[in-house]
Scaffold this motif. Structure first.
Motif, mmCIF file in Angstrom:
data_model
loop_
_atom_site.group_PDB
_atom_site.id
_atom_site.type_symbol
_atom_site.label_atom_id
_atom_site.label_comp_id
_atom_site.label_asym_id
_atom_site.label_seq_id
_atom_site.Cartn_x
_atom_site.Cartn_y
_atom_site.Cartn_z
ATOM 1 N N ARG A 12 0.808 -1.217 0.000
ATOM 2 C CA ARG A 12 0.000 0.000 0.000
ATOM 3 C C ARG A 12 0.844 1.271 0.000
ATOM 4 O O ARG A 12 0.370 2.326 0.363
ATOM 5 C CB ARG A 12 -0.933 0.001 1.222
ATOM 6 C CG ARG A 12 -1.959 -1.129 1.210
ATOM 7 C CD ARG A 12 -2.846 -1.100 2.447
ATOM 8 N NE ARG A 12 -3.904 -2.090 2.388
ATOM 9 C CZ ARG A 12 -3.811 -3.320 2.894
ATOM 10 N NH1 ARG A 12 -2.704 -3.700 3.506
ATOM 11 N NH2 ARG A 12 -4.820 -4.170 2.798
ATOM 12 N N HIS A 13 2.115 1.175 -0.391
ATOM 13 C CA HIS A 13 2.929 2.383 -0.479
ATOM 14 C C HIS A 13 3.952 2.244 -1.604
ATOM 15 O O HIS A 13 4.181 1.151 -2.132
ATOM 16 C CB HIS A 13 3.606 2.709 0.853
ATOM 17 C CG HIS A 13 4.820 1.894 1.185
ATOM 18 N ND1 HIS A 13 4.766 0.552 1.493
ATOM 19 C CD2 HIS A 13 6.130 2.243 1.282
ATOM 20 C CE1 HIS A 13 5.981 0.111 1.766
ATOM 21 N NE2 HIS A 13 6.828 1.113 1.634
ATOM 22 N N GLY A 27 1.614 6.908 0.054
ATOM 23 C CA GLY A 27 0.762 5.790 0.422
ATOM 24 C C GLY A 27 0.553 5.656 1.912
ATOM 25 O O GLY A 27 0.719 6.618 2.670
ATOM 26 N N ALA A 28 0.186 4.453 2.332
ATOM 27 C CA ALA A 28 -0.146 4.187 3.727
ATOM 28 C C ALA A 28 1.050 4.424 4.635
ATOM 29 O O ALA A 28 2.189 4.080 4.303
ATOM 30 C CB ALA A 28 -0.627 2.750 3.872
ATOM 31 N N GLU A 29 0.774 4.999 5.816
ATOM 32 C CA GLU A 29 1.829 5.269 6.779
ATOM 33 C C GLU A 29 1.503 4.684 8.151
ATOM 34 O O GLU A 29 2.058 5.124 9.157
ATOM 35 C CB GLU A 29 2.033 6.783 6.923
ATOM 36 C CG GLU A 29 2.511 7.483 5.672
ATOM 37 C CD GLU A 29 2.877 8.931 5.946
ATOM 38 O OE1 GLU A 29 3.892 9.175 6.619
ATOM 39 O OE2 GLU A 29 2.132 9.822 5.510
ATOM 40 N N SER A 30 0.670 3.662 8.187
ATOM 41 C CA SER A 30 0.206 3.143 9.466
ATOM 42 C C SER A 30 1.327 2.623 10.348
ATOM 43 O O SER A 30 1.221 2.618 11.575
ATOM 44 C CB SER A 30 -0.818 2.026 9.236
ATOM 45 O OG SER A 30 -0.250 0.970 8.481
ATOM 46 N N GLY A 57 -1.554 -5.152 6.027
ATOM 47 C CA GLY A 57 -1.428 -3.779 5.562
ATOM 48 C C GLY A 57 -0.148 -3.096 5.973
ATOM 49 O O GLY A 57 0.357 -2.226 5.274
ATOM 50 N N ASP A 264 -5.270 2.738 -5.894
ATOM 51 C CA ASP A 264 -4.824 3.976 -5.256
ATOM 52 C C ASP A 264 -5.605 4.240 -3.972
ATOM 53 O O ASP A 264 -5.723 5.377 -3.528
ATOM 54 C CB ASP A 264 -4.996 5.153 -6.224
ATOM 55 C CG ASP A 264 -4.260 6.408 -5.772
ATOM 56 O OD1 ASP A 264 -3.179 6.290 -5.165
ATOM 57 O OD2 ASP A 264 -4.778 7.516 -6.019
ATOM 58 N N SER A 265 -6.127 3.161 -3.363
ATOM 59 C CA SER A 265 -6.984 3.336 -2.191
ATOM 60 C C SER A 265 -6.255 3.937 -0.999
ATOM 61 O O SER A 265 -6.888 4.499 -0.100
ATOM 62 C CB SER A 265 -7.595 1.987 -1.795
ATOM 63 O OG SER A 265 -6.588 1.032 -1.531
ATOM 64 N N HIS A 266 -4.925 3.830 -0.974
ATOM 65 C CA HIS A 266 -4.132 4.430 0.099
ATOM 66 C C HIS A 266 -3.204 5.512 -0.443
ATOM 67 O O HIS A 266 -2.216 5.853 0.187
ATOM 68 C CB HIS A 266 -3.332 3.355 0.821
ATOM 69 C CG HIS A 266 -4.188 2.353 1.540
ATOM 70 N ND1 HIS A 266 -4.568 2.494 2.852
ATOM 71 C CD2 HIS A 266 -4.771 1.208 1.101
ATOM 72 C CE1 HIS A 266 -5.330 1.471 3.207
ATOM 73 N NE2 HIS A 266 -5.475 0.686 2.164
ATOM 74 N N ARG A 267 -3.550 6.013 -1.636
ATOM 75 C CA ARG A 267 -2.771 7.054 -2.312
ATOM 76 C C ARG A 267 -1.349 6.591 -2.633
ATOM 77 O O ARG A 267 -0.422 7.385 -2.679
ATOM 78 C CB ARG A 267 -2.766 8.352 -1.491
ATOM 79 C CG ARG A 267 -4.175 8.914 -1.278
ATOM 80 C CD ARG A 267 -4.159 10.289 -0.665
ATOM 81 N NE ARG A 267 -5.530 10.809 -0.525
ATOM 82 C CZ ARG A 267 -5.826 12.009 -0.021
ATOM 83 N NH1 ARG A 267 -4.850 12.803 0.398
ATOM 84 N NH2 ARG A 267 -7.076 12.398 0.065
ATOM 85 N N GLN A 268 -1.207 5.309 -2.879
ATOM 86 C CA GLN A 268 0.102 4.783 -3.233
ATOM 87 C C GLN A 268 0.531 5.165 -4.645
ATOM 88 O O GLN A 268 1.705 4.956 -5.006
ATOM 89 C CB GLN A 268 0.144 3.267 -3.062
ATOM 90 C CG GLN A 268 -0.884 2.474 -3.847
ATOM 91 C CD GLN A 268 -2.134 2.159 -3.029
ATOM 92 O OE1 GLN A 268 -2.762 3.055 -2.477
ATOM 93 N NE2 GLN A 268 -2.479 0.884 -2.954
#
Length: 302
Positions: A12-13, A27-30, A57, A264-268
């Motif tokens: 996701r990134h 992207g994701a930064e969790s 994730g 692109d659901s996590h803006r990756q």
């Protein structure tokens, strides 16, 4: 991933290596996998994680520095970011819950989850590059052969008969290998096997969760496997480098800008259009790891 990798894609990134040695992330930064703002003098990047199931994730990011040390940030539950004492590393790869580094002497380092055997690389010798799937690790030997360790439930580690290889890549349950004649070999589980066997003139490959990308001489791109953005990828022209994530794909154009397609659901896909550096020369043939090291960086940063 190989030495000089300028793009990397996790579940996701996405990561992009700029010509000045800094790194961009989207992207994701969790788990902090995009916290690369302070990285400097980086010569290659890798992103952990291949498939995008709901429980996978979190990921991590890896950067190889010019002095042979390795940076890592993000998910570290299995110690996959514990690279602080690594030295003399010339290539890096990252999979789900682990990081692999190839040293200048051809030995291999690995940290992270050991349960499936994907970190059992202590006895490997003569390795030029490595690739990580979900639960398996693949090594490209300097003599053009390959070896693999880890989960082999779908035959993804059956590379013992491969010869004349110049690159390897690994996905969720598959391994791809690029031969010096521009053809691609595949083992494991992946849709599109016949299509991949028909590819010619391939100069670079990248594996995502369930898809494979091929860069052809001249800059066109082929795609096979389970991906919903194949047509968009096949429309790319002038590409010089590739990366594949779980459900998205990246390329570097000859103008130095990033191309992106897929989930692109996590803006990756946030690196799309970003400039990594000045215009670059096209790839004109399959490049071995020795070619890339001779340049100091890969084709994308002359």
């Amino acid at each position: 991933m190989s030495a000089g990798a300028v793009l990397a894609a996790g579940p996701r990134h996405s990561l992009g290596l700029r010509a000045d040695g800094t790194v961009l992330a989207a992207g994701a930064e969790s788990a902090g996998e995009c916290r690369v703002e302070g990285w400097r003098e980086v010569v290659a990047v890798a992103a952990g994680g291949v498939h995008a199931a709901a429980n996978t994730g979190r990921s991590h990011s890896v950067g190889l520095r010019a002095d042979g040390t390795v940076l890592a940030t993000g998910w570290d539950a299995h110690g996959q970011c514990a690279t602080g004492d690594w030295r003399d590393v010339v290539a890096v790869a990252a999979g789900w819950r682990r990081t692999v580094g190839v040293r200048e002497d051809g030995t291999v380092l690995a940290v992270g989850r050991r349960a499936e055997g994907a970190c059992d690389v202590e006895d490997w010798r003569g390795i030029a590059a490595a690739a990580c799937g979900d639960w398996h690790t693949v090594g490209l030997v300097a003599d053009g052969t390959a070896r693999a360790t880890g989960n082999d439930s779908r035959g993804q580690c059956r590379v013992g008969a491969w010869r004349d290889m110049v690159a390897v890549s690994a996905g969720h349950l598959h391994t791809a290998g690029l031969r010096s004649d521009g053809h691609v070999l595949l083992t494991g589980s992946l849709d599109g096997r016949e299509e991949i066997a028909s590819w010619q003139g391939v100069v670079a490959i990248a594996s995502g969760g369930d898809h494979v990308l091929a860069l052809h001489e001249g800059g066109s791109v082929s795609a096979a496997g389970a991906l919903g953005h194949a047509e968009e990828v096949r429309a790319w022209t002038g590409a010089v480098a590739l990366a594949a994530g779980a459900r998205h794909s990246l390329a570097l154009g000859a103008d130095g800008r990033v191309l992106a397609a897929g989930d692109d659901s996590h803006r990756q896909l946030g690196l799309a259009g970003a400039s990594l550096g000045p215009p670059v020369r096209p790839v004109t043939g399959p490049r071995s790891i020795e070619d890339e090291r001779a340049d100091g960086l890969d084709t994308a940063h002359p």
